[in-house]
Design a protein around this motif. Structure first.
Motif, PDB file in Angstrom:
ATOM      1  N   CYS A  97       0.710  -1.053  -0.103  1.00 46.57           N
ATOM      2  CA  CYS A  97       0.009   0.392  -0.005  1.00 46.57           C
ATOM      3  C   CYS A  97       0.718   1.639  -0.192  1.00 46.57           C
ATOM      4  CB  CYS A  97      -1.262  -0.211   0.800  1.00 46.57           C
ATOM      5  SG  CYS A  97      -2.080   0.958   1.050  1.00 46.57           S
ATOM      6  N   ILE A  98       0.279   2.419  -0.940  1.00 45.96           N
ATOM      7  CA  ILE A  98       1.405   3.733  -1.001  1.00 45.96           C
ATOM      8  C   ILE A  98       0.383   4.671  -0.749  1.00 45.96           C
ATOM      9  CG2 ILE A  98       2.904   2.590  -3.448  1.00 45.96           C
ATOM     10  CD1 ILE A  98       0.653   3.753  -4.486  1.00 45.96           C
ATOM     11  N   ALA A  99      -0.483   4.683   0.096  1.00 44.05           N
ATOM     12  CA  ALA A  99      -1.913   5.599   0.470  1.00 44.05           C
ATOM     13  C   ALA A  99      -2.359   6.321  -0.058  1.00 44.05           C
ATOM     14  CB  ALA A  99      -0.953   5.933   2.182  1.00 44.05           C
ATOM     15  N   CYS A 100      -2.235   6.331  -1.441  1.00 45.39           N
ATOM     16  CA  CYS A 100      -2.841   6.433  -2.368  1.00 45.39           C
ATOM     17  C   CYS A 100      -4.133   7.834  -2.343  1.00 45.39           C
ATOM     18  CB  CYS A 100      -1.782   6.461  -3.836  1.00 45.39           C
ATOM     19  SG  CYS A 100      -3.896   5.083  -4.205  1.00 45.39           S
TER      20      CYS A 100
ATOM     21  N   TYR B 234      -9.499  -0.305  -8.659  1.00 50.83           N
ATOM     22  CA  TYR B 234      -8.670   0.467  -9.152  1.00 50.83           C
ATOM     23  C   TYR B 234      -7.514   0.780  -8.363  1.00 50.83           C
ATOM     24  CZ  TYR B 234     -13.003   1.779 -11.424  1.00 50.83           C
ATOM     25  OH  TYR B 234     -14.094   2.148 -12.335  1.00 50.83           O
ATOM     26  N   CYS B 235      -7.624  -0.433  -6.982  1.00 57.84           N
ATOM     27  CA  CYS B 235      -6.253   0.069  -6.677  1.00 57.84           C
ATOM     28  C   CYS B 235      -5.047  -0.291  -7.717  1.00 57.84           C
ATOM     29  CB  CYS B 235      -6.098  -1.217  -5.397  1.00 57.84           C
ATOM     30  SG  CYS B 235      -4.431  -0.964  -4.468  1.00 57.84           S
ATOM     31  N   PRO B 236      -3.898   1.229  -7.806  1.00 56.71           N
ATOM     32  CA  PRO B 236      -2.813   0.792  -8.685  1.00 56.71           C
ATOM     33  C   PRO B 236      -2.243  -0.378  -7.900  1.00 56.71           C
ATOM     34  CG  PRO B 236      -2.875   2.844  -7.057  1.00 56.71           C
ATOM     35  CD  PRO B 236      -4.312   1.982  -6.148  1.00 56.71           C
ATOM     36  N   THR B 237      -1.688  -0.442  -6.790  1.00 61.66           N
ATOM     37  CA  THR B 237      -0.971  -1.630  -6.162  1.00 61.66           C
ATOM     38  C   THR B 237      -1.061  -2.988  -5.977  1.00 61.66           C
ATOM     39  OG1 THR B 237      -0.445  -1.159  -4.007  1.00 61.66           O
ATOM     40  CG2 THR B 237       1.260   0.489  -5.533  1.00 61.66           C
TER      41      THR B 237
END
Length: 197
Positions: A64-67, A113-116
């Motif tokens: 998770c990159i907290a986007c 939609y999660c990019p990672t």
């Protein structure tokens, strides 16, 4: 004498009506004898969910990159993302992540939609609890490995009843390698490619 004959006529009429009702009930019973079963002895038998089943969400903290994309696409703004900005690395640092499954509608937008790809849907559907506050899963509970029906030795896994092969009415004695009724998405794509050529 007329009263006696009227009573006999009424009795005969009611007997015919009762026989008709019994016949209707037995017709429904005999009709259901040729249908597939719909009863599963739940704690001891569980259905194997389909490939696209949307169960409990699995979360991988390290990815998770907290986007906060999951929060923005969620129709009810459900995931709670707590982060702080790390000045030396100039990146967001995730502190805490949680989802309340008592409110979640399992739409799958956050996963899509999660990019990672740190979120994924699992087969786990048994989220019952006595206290609804226990349905608020934090990052540790979300990170727990998903439950699989086929790996539980205490449970008899059954195929979904709609996926039984044609003519099979009993899922208990079905061999594991038996072909299911429908086709997998990959098989449909392969078939479409073959017909296009």
């Amino acid at each position: 004498m007329l009263k006696f004959l009227k009573q006999i006529g009424d009795y005969a009429k009611e007997s015919v009506q009762a026989a008709r009702y019994i016949g209707q009930g037995l017709a429904v019973t005999f009709d259901h004898m040729q249908r597939r079963p719909i009863t599963v002895q739940y704690p001891y038998e569980r259905l194997i969910p389909s490939e696209r089943f949307r169960g409990r969400i699995h979360f991988e903290f390290d990815k998770c990159i907290a986007c906060e994309v999951c929060v923005r696409v969620c129709p009810i703004n459900l995931p709670v993302v707590d982060w702080e900005f790390d000045k030396p690395s100039k990146k967001k640092k995730l502190n805490h992540y949680s989802i309340d499954f008592g409110v979640c509608i399992f739409c799958g937008n956050c996963v899509e939609y999660c990019p990672t790809n740190c979120l994924s849907m699992t087969e786990e559907y048994d989220l019952c609890t006595y206290d609804r506050h226990e349905l608020n899963y934090d990052s540790v509970a979300l990170g727990r490995l998903p439950y699989k029906v086929t790996q539980d030795s205490m449970v008899t896994p059954l195929r979904e009843l709609v996926y039984l092969p044609k003519g099979v009415l009993e899922p208990h004695d079905l061999p594991a390698d038996a072909k299911r009724a429908g086709m997998l998405p990959e098989e449909i794509v392969k078939q479409e490619e073959q017909t296009a050529q």
